[in-house]
Structures are given as C-alpha cells and as structure tokens.
Design a protein around this motif. Structure first.
Motif, PDB file in Angstrom:
ATOM      1  N   UNK A   3       0.856  -1.187   0.000  1.00  0.00           N
ATOM      2  CA  UNK A   3       0.000   0.000   0.000  1.00  0.00           C
ATOM      3  C   UNK A   3       0.890   1.235   0.000  1.00  0.00           C
ATOM      4  N   UNK A   4       0.551   2.214  -0.838  1.00  0.00           N
ATOM      5  CA  UNK A   4       1.252   3.495  -0.867  1.00  0.00           C
ATOM      6  C   UNK A   4       0.377   4.506  -0.128  1.00  0.00           C
ATOM      7  N   UNK A   5       0.855   4.980   0.996  1.00  0.00           N
ATOM      8  CA  UNK A   5       0.099   5.901   1.844  1.00  0.00           C
ATOM      9  C   UNK A   5       0.097   7.285   1.198  1.00  0.00           C
ATOM     10  N   UNK A   6      -1.113   7.881   1.028  1.00  0.00           N
ATOM     11  CA  UNK A   6      -1.238   9.156   0.326  1.00  0.00           C
ATOM     12  C   UNK A   6      -2.030  10.157   1.143  1.00  0.00           C
ATOM     13  N   UNK A   7      -2.090  11.363   0.626  1.00  0.00           N
ATOM     14  CA  UNK A   7      -2.881  12.436   1.235  1.00  0.00           C
ATOM     15  C   UNK A   7      -4.351  12.037   1.340  1.00  0.00           C
ATOM     16  N   UNK A   8      -4.848  11.284   0.380  1.00  0.00           N
ATOM     17  CA  UNK A   8      -6.241  10.856   0.416  1.00  0.00           C
ATOM     18  C   UNK A   8      -6.513   9.961   1.626  1.00  0.00           C
ATOM     19  N   UNK A   9      -5.533   9.161   2.028  1.00  0.00           N
ATOM     20  CA  UNK A   9      -5.705   8.327   3.220  1.00  0.00           C
ATOM     21  C   UNK A   9      -5.867   9.174   4.476  1.00  0.00           C
ATOM     22  N   UNK A  10      -5.244  10.344   4.468  1.00  0.00           N
ATOM     23  CA  UNK A  10      -5.381  11.268   5.595  1.00  0.00           C
ATOM     24  C   UNK A  10      -6.741  11.950   5.541  1.00  0.00           C
ATOM     25  N   UNK A  11      -7.056  12.536   4.388  1.00  0.00           N
ATOM     26  CA  UNK A  11      -8.304  13.294   4.244  1.00  0.00           C
ATOM     27  C   UNK A  11      -9.518  12.408   4.506  1.00  0.00           C
ATOM     28  N   UNK A  12      -9.469  11.176   3.999  1.00  0.00           N
ATOM     29  CA  UNK A  12     -10.615  10.270   4.133  1.00  0.00           C
ATOM     30  C   UNK A  12     -10.607   9.490   5.443  1.00  0.00           C
ATOM     31  N   UNK A  13      -9.549   9.696   6.237  1.00  0.00           N
ATOM     32  CA  UNK A  13      -9.443   8.969   7.504  1.00  0.00           C
ATOM     33  C   UNK A  13      -9.672   7.480   7.266  1.00  0.00           C
ATOM     34  N   UNK A  14      -8.919   6.937   6.297  1.00  0.00           N
ATOM     35  CA  UNK A  14      -9.138   5.568   5.830  1.00  0.00           C
ATOM     36  C   UNK A  14      -9.006   4.567   6.978  1.00  0.00           C
ATOM     37  N   UNK A  15     -10.046   3.748   7.196  1.00  0.00           N
ATOM     38  CA  UNK A  15     -10.004   2.765   8.298  1.00  0.00           C
ATOM     39  C   UNK A  15      -9.359   1.456   7.842  1.00  0.00           C
ATOM     40  N   UNK A  16      -8.056   1.420   7.806  1.00  0.00           N
ATOM     41  CA  UNK A  16      -7.350   0.220   7.337  1.00  0.00           C
ATOM     42  C   UNK A  16      -7.567  -0.947   8.304  1.00  0.00           C
ATOM     43  N   UNK A  17      -7.717  -2.143   7.783  1.00  0.00           N
ATOM     44  CA  UNK A  17      -7.825  -3.297   8.680  1.00  0.00           C
ATOM     45  C   UNK A  17      -6.515  -3.627   9.379  1.00  0.00           C
ATOM     46  N   UNK A  18      -5.394  -3.115   8.820  1.00  0.00           N
ATOM     47  CA  UNK A  18      -4.069  -3.424   9.364  1.00  0.00           C
ATOM     48  C   UNK A  18      -3.367  -2.175   9.901  1.00  0.00           C
ATOM     49  N   UNK A  19      -4.137  -1.231  10.437  1.00  0.00           N
ATOM     50  CA  UNK A  19      -3.534  -0.014  10.977  1.00  0.00           C
ATOM     51  C   UNK A  19      -2.638  -0.356  12.172  1.00  0.00           C
ATOM     52  N   UNK A  20      -1.371   0.013  12.084  1.00  0.00           N
ATOM     53  CA  UNK A  20      -0.434  -0.231  13.189  1.00  0.00           C
ATOM     54  C   UNK A  20       0.220   1.053  13.675  1.00  0.00           C
ATOM     55  N   UNK A  21       0.039   2.134  12.941  1.00  0.00           N
ATOM     56  CA  UNK A  21       0.601   3.438  13.300  1.00  0.00           C
ATOM     57  C   UNK A  21      -0.540   4.446  13.262  1.00  0.00           C
TER      58      UNK A  21
END
Length: 596
Positions: free
Chosen positions: A462-480
């Motif tokens: 996965x490439x972490x982007x600005x959209x992941x911040x803006x959308x507050x993406x709820x990843x199933x593997x969030x570790x940070x």
C-alpha cells in the motif's frame, strides 16, 4: 564523548594493518583512519558518491588541531606525496578549506584544498628513511578543509581520481578481497540507528530475536541525536513505553540539551543483551536472490574493517532507502503529479502538488547555535559565503534553514547541499556580526551532518497518500496512528525571488487522527524487507504528516513485532497481513504501557 574517542583510538590501533597499504608503487593512507584525528572529524555521509569517508576540519572559522598518524617506511628514498581533497567553494577568492601536510615535522611546499572537485593534489616531495614516519594535516582556516587519503608515491603520476577506477585501485592497494572475510548471522538485521531503527531493534529484541543494529555514527538517534539536534514530534500510538526510551524533550531545535537525551537513548539500547550494536559501521551493499535479501555488507567508517550480516529478515531504516535500493526494491523519488493520487490543495496549487511530476522534495537542514559572550569578537566576511547568503543576517538557525532544488538530488548531491547550507550559515552570521548590536555573538555549534526530510520512498503493498489522511481511511491493518497536521515544505524563493534560496516555508493541512497500514511497512517486491522511517511506502504528500520521529518510531516498533511473528511462523512479512494479522494486533496491544 571521551569514551567514544578512547574506543576510536583503540579500534584504530587494533586494525593498523587496514589503514596503511603498501604496494610497489607506493603507500596509501586513509585519512579517516589517522591514529589521532585531533580537531578533524570523520564525515561518512557521502561515501556512495565520492568513494570513502574523509576527515574534515570543522572549526567554524577557527583552525582546528592537527590530525596525526604514523606510517611505516620499508623502502627508504624520495616519495612524491599526494592528497585526495577538494576546494569545496571554488571561485575568484581564496579557497576556504586550505591545509598543509607535514612529514616528520617538515611542511611540504604546496598548499592543499585548492582543486575543484575531488581529486589528487600534489603536496611535494619527502625524503624518508626506513622506519616510522610521522604525518600531520595542518588546518589553515577552520572552514571545513577535507582530506580523503594520502598517497606516498614512488612515481610522479597520481592515482585514479574518482569512480570505478579509483575504487578498484584502492581495493588492490589494500589487497582487499571482493567479499568480507567475516560473517555474522542474526534473526533480524536493522540498518539505520535513528529513532525508527532503534525502535525496530527493541521491538524485535523484546520478543527474543537476536538483532544486529548497524549505524554509521558514534551515537544513536539520527536527526534526534546530539549531532543533529532535532526534537522529536508526533504521538506515541501503541508504543509509548518503547518510544520513551528513545525520544527527546521538546527543547528548541539545535539545543545542547540534546546531549541529555543522547545519554538516555544510548544507555537504553545498549541495555538489551540480544541487540548487537555496530556503531560507526556503514552499510555499502545488500544482495538479493529470487527477490530475497541474502546479506548486507558494512564497513567501519574509520578502520575500514568489513563484515557481512546474514539474516532471514531485514529492516531498512536508513532514511535514504539504501538497503532496498541495493537489493532491487521498487521505490519513488520526487513529487508526483497532482493527478496521480488526487492530492490537490487548490489554495496552494503548485507549491503543494505540481501539475507535472518533478524532482523537488522537502529539503535537508543544518542547525546551528550562538551565544553572547562577555567580549566583542570578530567573524570576518568570506566572499565564498557572500555568494550564497547575500544580504541575509542571522544569529541562530532553526528547522527552516533548509535547502532543496529541482536539479539537486538529496542523496546524489548531498555534499553540495550540505556545503551550500554551510556557506549560508557562515555568510548570514558574518552579515549579522557587522551590526554593532551583535558584536558579542559567537558561534558555539554548527552541525556538519545533514538533517534530511525526504529522499527515496520504498514501495509496499500500500502506498500511503494524502487521500488516506483526508478520508481517515479505516485500514484493517492499521499499526501506526497520528494526528499531526500534514506538513509539507517549499523553498521561500519560489514565491519571492528576493528571498534566499536556503530558507523554507511550511504548509500545514489540519486534520483529524489518521492511520498507517502495516502494508506500507514492507517491500512489495523484496519479500524479506521491512522499511521504517521516512523511506516507508508513501507519496510525497503522504510523507508530510508521519515523517516526524515519534511516528516513524511507531513504524519501527511495529515491524520489530512483525519480525518476531515472521520468525515464529517461518513466514515472510506479507504473510503477517494475509495470515497472522490478528496475532500482530494482539502482540502490539500486549506491549502497551499503562502508567501507575
């Protein structure tokens, strides 16, 4: 630092056969291996570009004490003496980094540090008897003269000046085999001793793994170290207990208070018996077969001793993504087009994200400090510094002393970037000293190490982007996790040509809490490589928020825990996501620290 210096001398004495090489055509002495460096410092930042660590006379305008060494002369006679050096600020002025070479107390006639670009400069002839001869590097200016090596030649032709021919000549002179003769095996090899690398080593060691931590400086912490002095920012996430062993107080950037946190950090990492710490070791290669790293090779920055490190798993915490780069990992560099990931912010347009991709990245900084003494002091203006500083005046430096340019690569052109910032500092301080109210200011500290923000970014699943911040993406593997604003820098002169090119501005996009997935912390094409720190898998804008050190420390701790599960289940990093994600979550949750 006294103990560090004593260790340095002891190591050099043990490895005396390494730093002097004798062949029929002459004797090669590596300057970084001088027995007594005096006031000169070892600079290993640019090995991949110029071929070697080197000694530098970093005196902030005051000549430093001579560097000394001894050389064994087997064949008496007249030797032509060459020094590999450079004029780091060429122009119509006296070079700032001039120095002399003494042989047995006699000054050789030619002044060194005058040749533009790294190459061999002739110092003169010396008639030597059989036995021990003494050599000294005598600094003349205090303004960052540099010496890579000394060659005592039987002939009048200098060695190759640069590139592959120089590297091969060096190897032959040292009679160095192609591969390191010493090997060590571990469960996990971590390269890079910044906050992310230290957290990775601790996270793995606490789960019972045998860990090698390789770092090219005498102290740990990277940008947070007492050598660079950036305070740590960000939140602790799930890893407060580990990160409190490593982070800093919120002192002003550049403060000497960093030394206290340095002592804490070094002590805490060294307390782990299953972490083998290799300080002053710089990795120079990583070899992969069938998309799997087999080993990392590293060299001691002073003695030139080499080791090969084998392991089933590796962590790239170098910041510049060197391990991934050598192993063939996919990576990105520069700013993506605004259309690639939809990272526009109309208010700031091209300064935020460009219409077309380019090579601009957030720049590197050098911090510096002054104090007001009891007496007035002089700091003469230097024409080579005026060319950069122009009319700018300053008596201290902060994070915004930062340099990036589209035509300069933060890795390949790192020495030029560092030297540009040194010119800016010395010139701006001299301008300020010309004012009567600043007559008592004195330079107390200038770092010579680049504090980098951005260079290579290794690509994961996965490439972490600005959209992941803006959308507050709820990843199933969030570790940070992080709630710091997305903070992206640009050079001030891009908006106003009258501003100096070495000062930056920060753009802050305020946001709620956001999360980084585990899939951004391992390589998508090198199957046993984790990455933690600013080389994690992200876009240019995606790096803006989580690039600070507590956040990258979270990354390190997370991959340290994941590595333990990889060893437990005999799997590669991707399998932790596909098959053991809940176990990773449970392991991370179990490590949390509840304060009494």
């Amino acid at each position: 630092m006294k103990n560090v210096y004593q260790y340095w001398i002891f190591a050099l004495l043990l490895c005396s056969s390494v730093f002097q090489s004798t062949a029929q055509e002459g004797i090669l002495l590596e300057a970084e291996s001088f027995l007594y460096p005096g006031g000169w410092v070892v600079d290993p930042q640019f090995v991949q570009q110029m071929g070697s660590p080197y000694l530098m006379a970093h005196g902030m305008g005051q000549p430093v004490d001579p560097a000394r060494t001894e050389v064994e002369i087997e064949q008496p006679g007249t030797y032509h003496v060459w020094a590999r050096t450079k004029d780091w600020a060429p122009g119509n002025w006296a070079p700032p980094g001039q120095f002399l070479l003494k042989v047995n107390g006699e000054v050789l006639p030619d002044t060194l540090g005058r040749n533009p670009g790294w190459g061999w400069a002739y110092a003169g002839k010396a008639k030597l008897q059989a036995g021990t001869a003494n050599l000294e590097l005598v600094d003349l200016t205090g303004f960052n003269g540099r010496c890579d090596a000394i060659f005592l030649s039987r002939g009048e032709v200098p060695p190759p000046g640069y590139g592959k021919k120089l590297a091969e000549w060096r190897r032959q002179m040292h009679q160095e085999p192609l591969a390191p003769e010493r090997e060590k095996s571990y469960d996990l090899v971590v390269t890079g001793g910044g906050i992310a690398g230290c957290a990775a080593a601790i996270g793995a060691a606490e789960q019972g793994l045998k860990v090698a931590l390789i770092h090219d400086r005498p102290v740990l912490g990277g940008n947070a170290s007492s050598e660079i002095r950036v305070h740590t920012l960000g939140i602790y996430g799930k890893f407060e207990r580990i990160l409190r062993l490593l982070d800093t107080e919120h002192y002003p950037n550049g403060s000497a208070e960093a030394k206290k946190d340095q002592e804490k950090r070094d002590k805490n990492v060294k307390a782990y018996k299953n972490i083998d710490l290799f300080l002053n070791w710089r990795a120079y290669d990583a070899v992969s077969e069938d998309s799997t790293i087999q080993y990392v090779d590293a060299r001691h920055t002073a003695t030139n001793e080499r080791k090969r490190f084998r392991a089933p798993l590796f962590v790239d915490a170098t910041g510049d993504g060197w391990i991934g780069y050598w192993a063939g990992a996919e990576y990105s560099y520069g700013r993506e087009s605004v259309h690639k990931y939809g990272e526009e912010w109309d208010e700031w347009g091209e300064l935020w994200s460009p219409e077309e991709a380019d090579n601009f990245v957030m720049g590197s900084s050098i911090l510096w400090q002054t104090h007001q003494g009891e007496e007035a002091t002089d700091f003469p203006q230097q024409p080579w510094a005026v060319a950069v500083a122009r009319e700018h005046k300053a008596t201290a430096g902060e994070w915004y002393w930062e340099f990036s340019r589209n035509d300069l690569h933060q890795i390949e052109d790192g020495e030029e970037i560092r030297d540009h910032l040194l010119k800016a500092i010395y010139g701006s301080f001299a301008n300020a000293k010309a004012l009567p109210e600043n007559s008592h200011y004195q330079l107390t500290w200038v770092s010579y190490l680049l504090g980098k923000r951005e260079s290579r970014r290794l690509l994961g699943d996965h490439i972490f982007t600005f959209q992941d911040v803006v959308n507050n993406t709820p990843f199933p593997d969030s570790v940070v996790m992080e709630d710091r604003a997305v903070d992206v820098h640009y050079q001030r002169n891009l908006r106003d040509e009258e501003k100096p090119d070495f000062l930056s501005e920060a753009l802050f996009y305020r946001t709620d809490r956001y999360y980084i997935p585990y899939r951004s912390l391992y390589s998508r094409n090198i199957d046993n490589l984790f990455m933690a720190g600013r080389c994690f898998s992200c876009s240019h804008i995606g790096l803006g928020g989580p690039r600070v050190m507590r956040t990258t420390g979270q990354m390190g701790a997370a991959v340290g825990h994941a590595a333990a599960l990889c060893i437990k289940h005999e799997v590669k990093p991707r399998a932790i996501y596909t098959d053991h994600l809940q176990e990773l979550w449970d392991l991370i949750e179990s490590q949390q620290w509840t304060r009494p």
